[in-house]
Design a protein around this motif. Structure first.
Motif, PDB file in Angstrom:
ATOM      1  N   ALA A 161     -11.181-104.915 -41.863  1.00 57.73           N
ATOM      2  CA  ALA A 161     -10.273-105.042 -41.573  1.00 57.73           C
ATOM      3  C   ALA A 161      -9.799-105.607 -42.941  1.00 57.73           C
ATOM      4  N   ASP A 162     -10.606-105.856 -43.190  1.00 58.79           N
ATOM      5  CA  ASP A 162      -9.948-106.341 -44.592  1.00 58.79           C
ATOM      6  C   ASP A 162     -10.419-105.861 -45.602  1.00 58.79           C
ATOM      7  N   ASP A 163     -11.599-105.063 -45.689  1.00 60.70           N
ATOM      8  CA  ASP A 163     -11.146-103.633 -46.495  1.00 60.70           C
ATOM      9  C   ASP A 163     -10.745-102.668 -46.165  1.00 60.70           C
ATOM     10  N   GLY A 164      -9.245-102.992 -45.715  1.00 62.24           N
ATOM     11  CA  GLY A 164      -8.637-101.809 -45.377  1.00 62.24           C
ATOM     12  C   GLY A 164      -9.188-100.596 -44.263  1.00 62.24           C
ATOM     13  N   GLU A 165     -10.373-100.590 -43.793  1.00 61.92           N
ATOM     14  CA  GLU A 165     -10.722 -99.211 -43.425  1.00 61.92           C
ATOM     15  C   GLU A 165     -10.396 -99.255 -42.018  1.00 61.92           C
ATOM     16  N   LEU A 166     -10.526-100.640 -41.260  1.00 63.44           N
ATOM     17  CA  LEU A 166      -9.947-101.025 -39.748  1.00 63.44           C
ATOM     18  C   LEU A 166      -7.965-101.154 -40.335  1.00 63.44           C
ATOM     19  N   THR A 167      -7.372-100.744 -38.951  1.00 64.61           N
ATOM     20  CA  THR A 167      -6.803-101.995 -38.618  1.00 64.61           C
ATOM     21  C   THR A 167      -7.142-103.390 -37.518  1.00 64.61           C
ATOM     22  N   LYS A 193      -8.761 -99.872 -35.353  1.00 60.47           N
ATOM     23  CA  LYS A 193      -8.515 -98.568 -34.882  1.00 60.47           C
ATOM     24  C   LYS A 193      -8.917 -97.965 -36.339  1.00 60.47           C
ATOM     25  N   VAL A 194      -9.391 -97.290 -36.075  1.00 65.63           N
ATOM     26  CA  VAL A 194      -9.957 -96.840 -37.724  1.00 65.63           C
ATOM     27  C   VAL A 194      -8.670 -96.289 -38.250  1.00 65.63           C
ATOM     28  N   ARG A 195      -8.884 -96.535 -39.938  1.00 63.55           N
ATOM     29  CA  ARG A 195      -7.705 -95.801 -40.863  1.00 63.55           C
ATOM     30  C   ARG A 195      -8.082 -94.679 -41.320  1.00 63.55           C
ATOM     31  N   ARG A 196      -8.281 -93.633 -40.570  1.00 65.11           N
ATOM     32  CA  ARG A 196      -9.046 -92.251 -41.472  1.00 65.11           C
ATOM     33  C   ARG A 196      -8.630 -91.666 -41.972  1.00 65.11           C
ATOM     34  N   ARG A 197      -8.263 -91.431 -42.731  1.00 62.56           N
ATOM     35  CA  ARG A 197      -7.882 -90.970 -43.737  1.00 62.56           C
ATOM     36  C   ARG A 197      -7.859 -92.239 -44.514  1.00 62.56           C
ATOM     37  N   ILE A 198      -7.755 -93.111 -44.954  1.00 60.41           N
ATOM     38  CA  ILE A 198      -8.309 -94.353 -45.820  1.00 60.41           C
ATOM     39  C   ILE A 198      -9.674 -94.012 -45.912  1.00 60.41           C
ATOM     40  N   ILE A 199     -10.598 -93.597 -44.353  1.00 61.87           N
ATOM     41  CA  ILE A 199     -11.672 -94.032 -44.835  1.00 61.87           C
ATOM     42  C   ILE A 199     -12.175 -92.756 -45.666  1.00 61.87           C
TER      43      ILE A 199
END
Length: 661
Positions: free
Chosen positions: A600-606, A610-616
């Protein structure tokens, strides 16, 4: 009429005055507050807030772990007609700043020095913030932070903003106990103040703003009234026959809607006791000590518990292993039927009773599940084997489906109608329908009031007659149970037109204990590929037992034997997918194991994992393209954020594996 939380607090203090309302473990000892004592604590803090200038319509942000004083902050703000705004405790300073500004926070209640420091780091950008109140004074009384000073007695301090052309002013820092004392002083001067303030409140008043996890962008502030939370809490408590006798362990994030319902809403309407663990590290031990009767955990918690059990059994002696596996076979054969009250052969019932004596009861006691009467899981799909394992032991674990915008409850599984592949039937007072496009919609007393400062999003989500678009694709089966397939926006098609539901595939992968997270790709492509995160505990234990040496997560993830293990897991998923004619072509063709955990600290999960699909997809675009090329490896350099806020880079050459055709 008891239509607000403060009115329920008064009612509970009268009806359950000497019953425990809240416990907290501090230095290894459980401290208890009765409903009568808790009412006095809440009233003292509310009057202290009033003495600081808190008035009707003001907002109190609350940041920290599950602590009694922070829970009291919700009710205290509501006593004055104010609005509580919980913030995730692990939020970075910039994330906290967003909520403080977006919600126009004037008062901030925090747990400890860590949260104070984060607030001070962004104070110049939070122009509405005037008061910070802290629970734990350690590190604050004697410290001399840059930018502010404190009074010598520790009862208050003043933080001066740098003057940059704005209106100036400053932030006052207060000890929670000192605010309460000023509240008690105010009560002596005006003993009728609280009664008058609480009487002004009604069910239509805004009670809380809960921020979503922000899967696709900035979090949205979900505005909820007292009626939204209270009516939903009453309906759900009635459905599961919750009473003042329940015990709940409050360990989930206070900013999450689930904790607000299970540890606040339902606790107030049923009158039961919530228990705050000493720390994140002691949750498992505190769970055993309390022995909750009502419990909620996301699937990953149940998966971790089962993994831990199986790991311990692998280290046990041969006789214990044989005994365990024999009686678990008995449980798998008859345990669920016994739990459902169905007919079971006399021999199996006797064997199950014996198994309960030597295996099931000790195991449930070790897990802290001996007294559980009702348990729920939600948020992600849970593996059928995991689900059935706990139910076979006699633990009444069920699934529900909900959203922040619904005050959690949309559907839930009634007793006797519990299936691993559904999320149940509509809850009391809830209507559910499926649109022609397959999207799930609902209407209920819990439907949110609006999104804070976002009329366009409110109109796009909620119709004029109160129906809410969930964004989830699903359908009702022949039993009348709802099944969720995926997010509507994520459901796509492969290049040949085959249905592609990434979450469905990812959940099947995450049923394996070795896989912590997975991200599937395939929309518009010729085939499906995945990126995998291994579970360090499960795979690390496997490595230890098999003499596989490794020095880091990155090294373990890249090990050839780990790749072989994950390949076998994917083969089993592909077998399941091939059995469904609609998605048979969605079998996974290529995969890689990421060199770092999604964070989450890297913006990849909330913050709710939860997966931040677009960001990944954007961040690892080069890996996605490599998966769809003929490359057997790909070099990647990834920026990471450490716990102390420093940034760094991790580089690796990732192997790309092909699945056997």
């Amino acid at each position: 009429m008891n239509d607000t939380f403060p009115k329920f607090l008064i009612l509970n203090a009268e009806h359950f005055g000497d019953r425990p309302a809240m416990r907290e473990k501090d230095l290894g000892i459980w401290q208890t507050w009765t409903w009568r004592e808790m009412k006095d604590e809440v009233f003292a803090f509310a009057q202290g807030l009033a003495a600081l200038g808190f008035k009707r319509g003001d907002k109190l942000a609350i940041v920290g772990a599950n602590r009694p004083r922070l829970y009291w902050g919700f009710a205290a703000a509501q006593c004055l007609g104010g609005i509580a705004v919980p913030v995730y405790a692990d939020s970075a300073a910039e994330e906290m700043q967003y909520v403080l500004n977006h919600a126009d926070i004037g008062f901030l209640l925090v747990e400890d020095q860590e949260q104070v420091d984060k607030a001070l780091a962004v104070q110049e950008n939070c122009r509405a913030l005037k008061h910070i109140i802290f629970d734990d004074p350690r590190g604050l009384r004697a410290s001399n932070h840059d930018g502010y000073g404190r009074d010598g007695d520790g009862n208050g301090g003043h933080i001066n903003r740098c003057d940059d052309g704005h209106d100036g002013g400053g932030i006052s820092l207060h000890d929670f106990a000192a605010v309460q004392q000023s509240g008690r002083d105010l009560a002596k001067e005006n003993p009728e103040f609280m009664a008058h303030e609480i009487a002004k409140g009604s069910g239509n008043d805004i009670a809380i703003i809960l921020y979503t996890s922000g899967t696709t962008g900035k979090p949205k502030g979900v505005v909820m009234t007292h009626d939204n939370i209270l009516i939903t809490s009453v309906n759900s408590a009635t459905q599961d026959n919750l009473t003042e006798q329940e015990e709940v362990l409050s360990y989930l994030p206070m900013a999450w809607v689930g904790d607000h319902i299970f540890s606040y809403g339902q606790a107030y309407v049923a009158g039961f006791c919530i228990n705050c663990p000493e720390s994140v590290e002691t949750v498992a031990n505190d769970l055993r000590e309390i022995g909750p009767t009502y419990y909620f955990a996301p699937p990953r918690v149940f998966e971790n518990i089962l993994t831990s059990v199986m790991i311990r059994m692998e280290d046990a002696g041969a006789f214990k292993q044989k005994l365990f596996h024999y009686f678990m076979a008995v449980a798998n054969r008859s345990g669920i039927a016994i739990l459902n009250g169905e007919s079971v052969a006399r021999k199996d019932r006797i064997l199950y009773a014996l198994g309960n004596l030597v295996i099931y009861a000790p195991l449930k006691n070790t897990m802290g599940f001996s007294r559980i009467r009702v348990a729920y899981t939600a948020g992600e799909a849970i593996g059928p084997e995991i689900f059935d394992f706990f139910r076979a032991l006699g633990i009444n674990i069920k699934q529900l489906y909900g959203q922040t915008e619904a005050a959690v409850f949309i559907t839930a599984q009634p007793d006797g109608e519990v299936f691993a592949d559904t999320v149940g039937k509509p809850c009391p007072g809830v209507a559910v329908k499926i649109t022609d496009d397959g999207e799930v919609m609902y209407r209920s007393p819990g439907v949110f009031h609006r999104y804070h400062k976002d009329e366009a999003a409110t109109r796009a989500t909620k119709t004029d007659d109160g129906w809410v678009m969930t964004g989830d694709a699903g359908y009702f089966d022949v039993r009348g149970h709802l099944k969720i397939i995926d997010r509507v926006k994520d459901v796509g098609h492969l290049g040949n037109g085959t249905l592609f539901a990434p979450k469905y595939i990812e959940n099947k992968l995450k049923f394996f204990p070795q896989i912590q997270e997975a991200v599937a790709f395939g929309a518009g492509r010729d085939f499906v590929t995945v990126m995998v995160n291994i579970d360090l505990e499960a795979v690390g234990n496997w490595a230890e037992r098999n003499n596989v040496a490794y020095a880091s997560y990155q090294e373990l993830a890249a090990h050839p034997e780990v790749y072989a293990m994950i390949l076998k897991n994917i083969e089993r998923v592909n077998q399941d997918l091939s059995a469904d004619q609609h998605i048979a072509d969605s079998q996974i063709r290529r995969f890689l194991i990421l060199h770092k955990e999604l964070d989450a600290d890297d913006g990849e999960l909330t913050r709710t994992r939860k997966v931040r699909r677009r960001i990944i997809a954007e961040k690892y675009a080069m890996l996605v393209e490599a998966l769809y090329s003929k490359a057997s490896s790909c070099h990647v350099t990834t920026q990471v954020v450490f716990e102390d806020g420093r940034q760094g880079e991790i580089s690796a050459d990732l192997k790309i594996a092909d699945m056997p055709v």
